[in-house]
Design a protein around this motif. Structure first.
Motif, PDB file in Angstrom:
ATOM      1  N   GLY A   1       0.835  -1.210   0.000  1.00 52.44           N
ATOM      2  CA  GLY A   1       0.000   0.000   0.000  1.00 52.44           C
ATOM      3  C   GLY A   1       0.861   1.248   0.000  1.00 52.44           C
ATOM      4  N   SER A   2       1.883   1.230   0.836  1.00 54.68           N
ATOM      5  CA  SER A   2       2.763   2.388   0.914  1.00 54.68           C
ATOM      6  C   SER A   2       3.558   2.551  -0.386  1.00 54.68           C
ATOM      7  N   MET A   3       3.956   1.429  -0.983  1.00 59.66           N
ATOM      8  CA  MET A   3       4.669   1.506  -2.269  1.00 59.66           C
ATOM      9  C   MET A   3       3.758   2.056  -3.358  1.00 59.66           C
ATOM     10  N   LYS A   4       2.480   1.707  -3.270  1.00 56.71           N
ATOM     11  CA  LYS A   4       1.520   2.171  -4.269  1.00 56.71           C
ATOM     12  C   LYS A   4       1.333   3.689  -4.179  1.00 56.71           C
ATOM     13  N   VAL A   5       1.109   4.184  -2.959  1.00 55.68           N
ATOM     14  CA  VAL A   5       0.798   5.619  -2.834  1.00 55.68           C
ATOM     15  C   VAL A   5       2.032   6.497  -3.040  1.00 55.68           C
ATOM     16  N   THR A   6       3.226   5.938  -2.861  1.00 56.47           N
ATOM     17  CA  THR A   6       4.435   6.739  -3.111  1.00 56.47           C
ATOM     18  C   THR A   6       5.004   6.470  -4.514  1.00 56.47           C
TER      19      THR A   6
ATOM     20  N   GLY B   1      -4.065   7.738  -0.478  1.00 57.97           N
ATOM     21  CA  GLY B   1      -2.883   8.126   0.297  1.00 57.97           C
ATOM     22  C   GLY B   1      -2.643   7.316   1.556  1.00 57.97           C
ATOM     23  N   THR B   2      -2.083   7.988   2.568  1.00 54.72           N
ATOM     24  CA  THR B   2      -1.674   7.274   3.787  1.00 54.72           C
ATOM     25  C   THR B   2      -2.875   6.684   4.527  1.00 54.72           C
ATOM     26  N   GLN B   3      -4.024   7.339   4.409  1.00 50.29           N
ATOM     27  CA  GLN B   3      -5.234   6.804   5.033  1.00 50.29           C
ATOM     28  C   GLN B   3      -5.556   5.435   4.422  1.00 50.29           C
ATOM     29  N   GLY B   4      -5.351   5.345   3.117  1.00 51.15           N
ATOM     30  CA  GLY B   4      -5.600   4.100   2.405  1.00 51.15           C
ATOM     31  C   GLY B   4      -4.643   2.995   2.824  1.00 51.15           C
ATOM     32  N   VAL B   5      -3.409   3.366   3.196  1.00 51.92           N
ATOM     33  CA  VAL B   5      -2.420   2.363   3.619  1.00 51.92           C
ATOM     34  C   VAL B   5      -2.887   1.684   4.918  1.00 51.92           C
ATOM     35  N   GLY B   6      -3.342   2.510   5.856  1.00 54.19           N
ATOM     36  CA  GLY B   6      -3.852   1.977   7.124  1.00 54.19           C
ATOM     37  C   GLY B   6      -5.045   1.073   6.897  1.00 54.19           C
ATOM     38  N   LYS B   7      -5.908   1.517   5.990  1.00 52.15           N
ATOM     39  CA  LYS B   7      -7.115   0.739   5.691  1.00 52.15           C
ATOM     40  C   LYS B   7      -6.731  -0.595   5.023  1.00 52.15           C
ATOM     41  N   ALA B   8      -5.747  -0.527   4.142  1.00 48.03           N
ATOM     42  CA  ALA B   8      -5.310  -1.755   3.440  1.00 48.03           C
ATOM     43  C   ALA B   8      -4.776  -2.775   4.444  1.00 48.03           C
TER      44      ALA B   8
END
Lengths: 257, 248
Positions: free
Chosen positions: A115-120, A220-227
């Protein structure tokens, strides 16, 4: 209206997951093979989860034995303790507990990392450098979890049986030799093999759901937590569904044999 | 900025359209990039500049139109052919997109190892050190990206983009998030690298200082269309209100 929309989202997600699994089988067996990343993931998943699995396995073996003792004592069948406990540990408890720990640790880790790799834009960067990110990130992780889960489970089986031995020895002085010979009166490969097969499916489910949630992260980062969060919840739910199906199949297999 | 550019077109975009639901970001965009040219695409945030270069590199599919890179239609390329094309086209991401689980060395080695069989000059370590010396950051080779400042990360990202010696480089807002001094340094670095490796570039920006330093030609992307094109001097002297708002 809201319920219809939620159902629509759920069905749509199941459809996307299905396509993701199809893509995994399409991409997973075609060269180029990312062996280095696969072994790195095996090391990460196996080695890093080992202490947690070992401690939990020992405690489960010890606790289940101590809890079962009074029930068997009522019927005067304490001598059956090693056989009874070993069968319940090997067939059901250890595979499920191992998978649940891995769902918590690995599925969330994979979900958050991808998720973090995706948003960055790291996944896009991989793609523009001529690397197939699906092969490099998803295929390697799913194969690694599928391979490592049964190995972790076998290790957890061994440690939990040692925990059970400690508990038996506390309640009724026993030797390790006597304990193991009592175990193998009842415990056979027919108990171990279905749980290994079940663990392969558990491993696959944990890997594929963690990757699916991470790979399609949005917002973004909110999505990483959710993922990370939904990866654990969905993987845990999938484990119980697989367990339910596996129990039915194993039961049919037992009746036939 | 003036450079020797020929009239040979390395990228040709015709009638490009891209929408996200009701938001039509590219309506009928056409532009050509000549060999050796630094073309700046100038436009407001959300005007579709990044979408444009993501379509060129094949990260997004346009709804309509034609994109040719070195004469090959990007939309009809297979995945393998697209990978081949991407060796010749570098991409510098707005967020740098350095792999944060890898050291700087591993970040630079990553694209090299993928294409090593096609790369016969020198060994990997020499190429990594050469790329780092180009951006003046040899000492960071064993550091993690998180240990570096934003400007240093941008330089490393540029080094990674250049390591395969691409013929074309696409820059997505190279100065965003940097202070004016570091931003200026990055822009000069872009120009230096363009001269050293004789690359052609498309630079997406809304930073006028960056545009002034890097552009041979500017394309104004307004309302999804190529609204105007010209040199910095030509556009900065324009009386058109829509153009002037960028230079005021």
């Amino acid at each position: 209206m809201k319920k219809a929309s939620a159902l629509n989202n759920l069905l749509s997600e199941i459809g996307d997951l299905y396509l993701f699994i199809i893509k995994f089988f399409k991409e997973g067996f075609k060269p180029r093979y990312e062996f280095a990343e696969f072994f790195r993931q095996c090391y990460y998943i196996g080695n890093k989860t080992l202490p947690l699995i070992a401690v939990t396995g020992f405690i489960i073996g010890l606790v289940v034995t101590i809890q079962s003792y009074p029930s068997l004592e009522v019927f005067g069948t304490e001598s059956w303790m090693p056989s009874v406990v070993s069968v319940s540990l090997v067939r059901e408890l250890v595979p499920v507990i191992t998978a649940l720990i891995c769902a918590g640790k690995i599925a969330s880790g994979i979900g958050a990392e991808l998720g973090s790799m995706k948003v960055t834009e790291q996944i896009d960067a991989m793609e523009v450098s001529g690397t197939n990110p699906f092969k490099y990130l998803v295929v390697t992780r799913v194969f690694a979890t599928t391979l490592m889960l049964p190995l972790l489970m076998i290790l957890c089986d061994t440690i939990s049986l040692y925990g059970a031995y400690i508990a038996v020895d506390m309640k009724q002085a026993s030797t390790f030799h006597l304990f193991t010979s009592q175990i193998f009166i009842k415990l056979t490969f027919g108990d171990l093999i279905p749980s290994i097969i079940k663990s392969l499916f558990f491993g696959f489910a944990i890997g594929i759901i963690g990757c699916f949630k991470g790979y399609y992260t949005k917002n973004g980062t909110q999505g990483v937590g959710k993922a990370a969060n939904t990866a654990v919840v969905s993987a845990t739910f999938a484990l119980f569904i697989i367990d339910l199906i596996a129990v039915q199949i194993a039961d049919i297999f037992h009746i036939i044999t | 900025m003036k450079t020797e550019n020929t009239n040979t077109s390395v990228i040709s975009i015709k009638g490009l359209k891209k929408s996200f639901d009701e938001n039509h970001v590219l309506r009928d965009f056409s532009v050509e990039l000549a060999e050796g040219e630094n073309l700046v695409v100038l436009g407001k945030s959300g005007s579709g500049k990044s979408v444009l270069i993501k379509c060129i590199i094949g990260l997004m599919k346009p709804d309509e139109g034609n994109i040719e890179v070195f004469g090959e239609n990007v939309m009809t390329l297979s995945h393998d052919e697209l990978d081949e094309m991407r060796v010749k086209v570098g991409f510098l991401f707005q967020s740098n997109a350095l792999y944060d689980s890898m050291t700087i060395r591993e970040n630079l080695e990553f694209p090299l190892r993928r294409h090593w069989d096609k790369n016969t000059q020198g060994n990997i370590n020499d190429l990594v050190m050469e790329a780092l010396s180009n951006v003046g950051l040899e000492s960071t080779v064993d550091k993690m990206p998180s240990e570096l400042s934003g400007g240093m990360q941008k330089r490393i990202a540029l080094a990674r983009t250049l390591i395969l010696k691409p013929k074309i480089i696409l820059y997505d807002e190279p100065t965003t998030g940097l202070d004016p001094i570091t931003g200026k340094e990055i822009c000069h670095l872009i120009v230096d690298m363009q001269k050293k490796y004789n690359t052609s570039s498309i630079i997406i920006s809304h930073d006028i200082n960056c545009v002034k330093i890097t552009a041979n030609r500017i394309v104004m992307l307004i309302d999804g269309l190529c609204y105007a094109t010209g040199t910095f001097e030509e556009l900065s002297n324009s009386k058109d209100e829509k153009i002037q708002q960028f230079f005021d």
